[in-house]
Write a protein that holds these residues in place. Structure first.
Motif, PDB file in Angstrom:
ATOM      1  N   LEU A 131      74.962  81.969  51.894  1.00  0.00           N
ATOM      2  CA  LEU A 131      75.606  83.495  51.445  1.00  0.00           C
ATOM      3  C   LEU A 131      76.748  83.815  53.501  1.00  0.00           C
ATOM      4  CD1 LEU A 131      77.489  84.831  50.143  1.00  0.00           C
ATOM      5  CD2 LEU A 131      75.275  86.834  50.417  1.00  0.00           C
ATOM      6  N   ARG A 132      75.648  83.656  53.862  1.00  0.00           N
ATOM      7  CA  ARG A 132      76.117  84.443  56.005  1.00  0.00           C
ATOM      8  C   ARG A 132      76.279  83.297  56.849  1.00  0.00           C
ATOM      9  NH1 ARG A 132      71.570  84.890  60.650  1.00  0.00           N
ATOM     10  NH2 ARG A 132      73.222  85.709  61.921  1.00  0.00           N
ATOM     11  N   ARG A 133      76.562  81.511  56.107  1.00  0.00           N
ATOM     12  CA  ARG A 133      76.837  80.803  56.870  1.00  0.00           C
ATOM     13  C   ARG A 133      78.228  80.595  56.548  1.00  0.00           C
ATOM     14  NH1 ARG A 133      74.613  75.200  57.400  1.00  0.00           N
ATOM     15  NH2 ARG A 133      73.270  76.001  58.886  1.00  0.00           N
ATOM     16  N   PHE A 134      78.583  81.099  55.243  1.00  0.00           N
ATOM     17  CA  PHE A 134      80.009  80.516  54.574  1.00  0.00           C
ATOM     18  C   PHE A 134      81.070  81.880  54.815  1.00  0.00           C
ATOM     19  CE2 PHE A 134      77.232  76.513  52.733  1.00  0.00           C
ATOM     20  CZ  PHE A 134      78.369  75.927  53.834  1.00  0.00           C
ATOM     21  N   THR A 135      80.117  82.797  54.688  1.00  0.00           N
ATOM     22  CA  THR A 135      81.051  84.735  54.293  1.00  0.00           C
ATOM     23  C   THR A 135      81.053  85.308  55.605  1.00  0.00           C
ATOM     24  OG1 THR A 135      79.407  85.916  53.077  1.00  0.00           O
ATOM     25  CG2 THR A 135      80.549  84.729  51.695  1.00  0.00           C
ATOM     26  N   GLY A 136      79.577  85.598  56.149  1.00  0.00           N
ATOM     27  CA  GLY A 136      78.824  86.151  57.375  1.00  0.00           C
ATOM     28  C   GLY A 136      78.326  87.450  56.554  1.00  0.00           C
ATOM     29  N   VAL A 137      77.954  87.405  55.641  1.00  0.00           N
ATOM     30  CA  VAL A 137      77.491  88.913  54.855  1.00  0.00           C
ATOM     31  C   VAL A 137      75.843  88.088  54.189  1.00  0.00           C
ATOM     32  CG1 VAL A 137      77.210  90.424  53.061  1.00  0.00           C
ATOM     33  CG2 VAL A 137      79.773  89.839  53.652  1.00  0.00           C
ATOM     34  N   PRO A 138      75.423  88.867  55.159  1.00  0.00           N
ATOM     35  CA  PRO A 138      74.086  88.426  55.205  1.00  0.00           C
ATOM     36  C   PRO A 138      73.077  88.644  53.803  1.00  0.00           C
ATOM     37  CG  PRO A 138      74.195  90.708  56.051  1.00  0.00           C
ATOM     38  CD  PRO A 138      75.198  90.247  56.211  1.00  0.00           C
ATOM     39  N   CYS A 139      72.069  87.959  53.113  1.00  0.00           N
ATOM     40  CA  CYS A 139      71.986  88.119  51.523  1.00  0.00           C
ATOM     41  C   CYS A 139      70.330  89.070  51.850  1.00  0.00           C
ATOM     42  CB  CYS A 139      71.614  87.270  51.214  1.00  0.00           C
ATOM     43  SG  CYS A 139      70.141  86.493  51.601  1.00  0.00           S
ATOM     44  N   PRO A 140      70.052  90.087  50.867  1.00  0.00           N
ATOM     45  CA  PRO A 140      68.738  90.184  51.017  1.00  0.00           C
ATOM     46  C   PRO A 140      67.659  89.395  51.639  1.00  0.00           C
ATOM     47  CG  PRO A 140      69.408  90.717  48.262  1.00  0.00           C
ATOM     48  CD  PRO A 140      70.242  89.638  49.752  1.00  0.00           C
ATOM     49  N   ALA A 141      67.366  88.808  51.775  1.00  0.00           N
ATOM     50  CA  ALA A 141      66.829  87.562  52.288  1.00  0.00           C
ATOM     51  C   ALA A 141      66.540  87.286  53.137  1.00  0.00           C
ATOM     52  CB  ALA A 141      65.956  86.549  51.181  1.00  0.00           C
ATOM     53  N   CYS A 142      67.801  87.408  54.136  1.00  0.00           N
ATOM     54  CA  CYS A 142      68.074  87.091  55.094  1.00  0.00           C
ATOM     55  C   CYS A 142      67.125  87.892  56.693  1.00  0.00           C
ATOM     56  CB  CYS A 142      69.526  87.805  55.283  1.00  0.00           C
ATOM     57  SG  CYS A 142      71.045  85.912  55.856  1.00  0.00           S
ATOM     58  N   GLY A 143      66.683  86.912  57.571  1.00  0.00           N
ATOM     59  CA  GLY A 143      65.750  86.837  58.081  1.00  0.00           C
ATOM     60  C   GLY A 143      64.221  86.126  58.484  1.00  0.00           C
ATOM     61  N   CYS A 144      63.992  85.871  56.865  1.00  0.00           N
ATOM     62  CA  CYS A 144      63.067  85.252  56.369  1.00  0.00           C
ATOM     63  C   CYS A 144      62.526  84.479  57.267  1.00  0.00           C
ATOM     64  CB  CYS A 144      62.486  85.332  54.918  1.00  0.00           C
ATOM     65  SG  CYS A 144      62.677  86.482  53.574  1.00  0.00           S
ATOM     66  N   THR A 145      63.294  83.259  57.553  1.00  0.00           N
ATOM     67  CA  THR A 145      63.205  82.066  58.501  1.00  0.00           C
ATOM     68  C   THR A 145      63.128  83.045  60.436  1.00  0.00           C
ATOM     69  OG1 THR A 145      64.064  80.914  57.569  1.00  0.00           O
ATOM     70  CG2 THR A 145      63.111  80.270  59.494  1.00  0.00           C
ATOM     71  N   THR A 146      63.050  83.813  60.022  1.00  0.00           N
ATOM     72  CA  THR A 146      63.599  84.655  61.776  1.00  0.00           C
ATOM     73  C   THR A 146      61.911  85.422  61.516  1.00  0.00           C
ATOM     74  OG1 THR A 146      65.483  84.975  62.241  1.00  0.00           O
ATOM     75  CG2 THR A 146      63.764  86.364  63.345  1.00  0.00           C
ATOM     76  N   VAL A 147      61.708  86.067  60.244  1.00  0.00           N
ATOM     77  CA  VAL A 147      60.214  86.183  60.609  1.00  0.00           C
ATOM     78  C   VAL A 147      58.713  85.486  61.126  1.00  0.00           C
ATOM     79  CG1 VAL A 147      58.327  87.578  58.638  1.00  0.00           C
ATOM     80  CG2 VAL A 147      60.597  88.262  58.698  1.00  0.00           C
ATOM     81  N   PHE A 148      59.258  84.111  60.191  1.00  0.00           N
ATOM     82  CA  PHE A 148      58.178  83.450  60.449  1.00  0.00           C
ATOM     83  C   PHE A 148      58.258  82.840  61.990  1.00  0.00           C
ATOM     84  CE2 PHE A 148      55.703  79.098  58.641  1.00  0.00           C
ATOM     85  CZ  PHE A 148      55.352  80.178  58.184  1.00  0.00           C
ATOM     86  N   ILE A 149      59.458  82.826  62.138  1.00  0.00           N
ATOM     87  CA  ILE A 149      59.399  82.489  63.262  1.00  0.00           C
ATOM     88  C   ILE A 149      58.689  82.968  64.246  1.00  0.00           C
ATOM     89  CG2 ILE A 149      61.469  81.709  65.378  1.00  0.00           C
ATOM     90  CD1 ILE A 149      62.678  80.263  63.049  1.00  0.00           C
ATOM     91  N   GLU A 150      59.636  84.057  64.178  1.00  0.00           N
ATOM     92  CA  GLU A 150      58.981  85.547  66.027  1.00  0.00           C
ATOM     93  C   GLU A 150      57.519  85.371  65.436  1.00  0.00           C
ATOM     94  OE1 GLU A 150      60.537  86.408  67.714  1.00  0.00           O
ATOM     95  OE2 GLU A 150      62.457  86.345  67.617  1.00  0.00           O
ATOM     96  N   ALA A 151      57.246  85.231  64.056  1.00  0.00           N
ATOM     97  CA  ALA A 151      55.140  86.199  63.936  1.00  0.00           C
ATOM     98  C   ALA A 151      55.043  84.488  64.864  1.00  0.00           C
ATOM     99  CB  ALA A 151      54.869  85.584  62.424  1.00  0.00           C
TER     100      ALA A 151
END
Length: 136
Positions: free
Chosen positions: A51-71
């Motif tokens: 959703l974010r890649r094609f529209t630029g709008v984040p979804c409710p789950a955006c940031g889940c991968t970032t959470v894992f990487i930052e942790a």
């Protein structure tokens, strides 16, 4: 089924077994987060959310991968800022053998769906704010 498998399954019923399962989950989670963080450092695939890649709008789950990487990098504050709902859900899954989620299954289906709807709405509002779609 071997005796070790049976013993592991039966151990979930004891407090000691539940604590051991939590430690096993935390250990596996830490190893996976560090591995994913290192993999990300070596090769950043860019935005994974379609959703974010094609529209630029984040979804409710955006940031889940970032959470894992930052942790995985040990930046727990940055992980929490990326998606607080994902952090809470992850902690809930890690601590599940201790039984704090039993109340969830005691709720009616309507109430569980209502809670999920509210949480997803709050998560999406957080992501929209985080990406600058909502005023500060």
């Amino acid at each position: 089924m071997g005796p070790l498998t049976s013993r592991w399954r039966d151990s979930a019923q004891t407090p000691r077994g539940a604590v051991l399962r939590v430690f096993a989950r935390v250990g596996a989670g830490v190893l996976a987060a560090v591995a994913v963080a290192r993999l990300h450092d070596a090769h950043d695939p860019g935005v994974l959310c379609m959703l974010r890649r094609f529209t630029g709008v984040p979804c409710p789950a955006c940031g889940c991968t970032t959470v894992f990487i930052e942790a995985g990098h040990g930046h727990l504050g940055a992980a929490l800022a990326a998606n607080p709902v994902a952090v809470a859900a992850g902690l809930g899954l890690l601590l599940a053998p201790l039984g704090p989620g039993r109340w969830w299954w005691q709720l009616s289906t309507v109430r569980r769906n209502t809670v999920l709807g509210v949480v997803l709405t709050l998560s999406w509002l957080w992501q929209l704010h985080r990406y600058g779609f909502l005023p500060a």
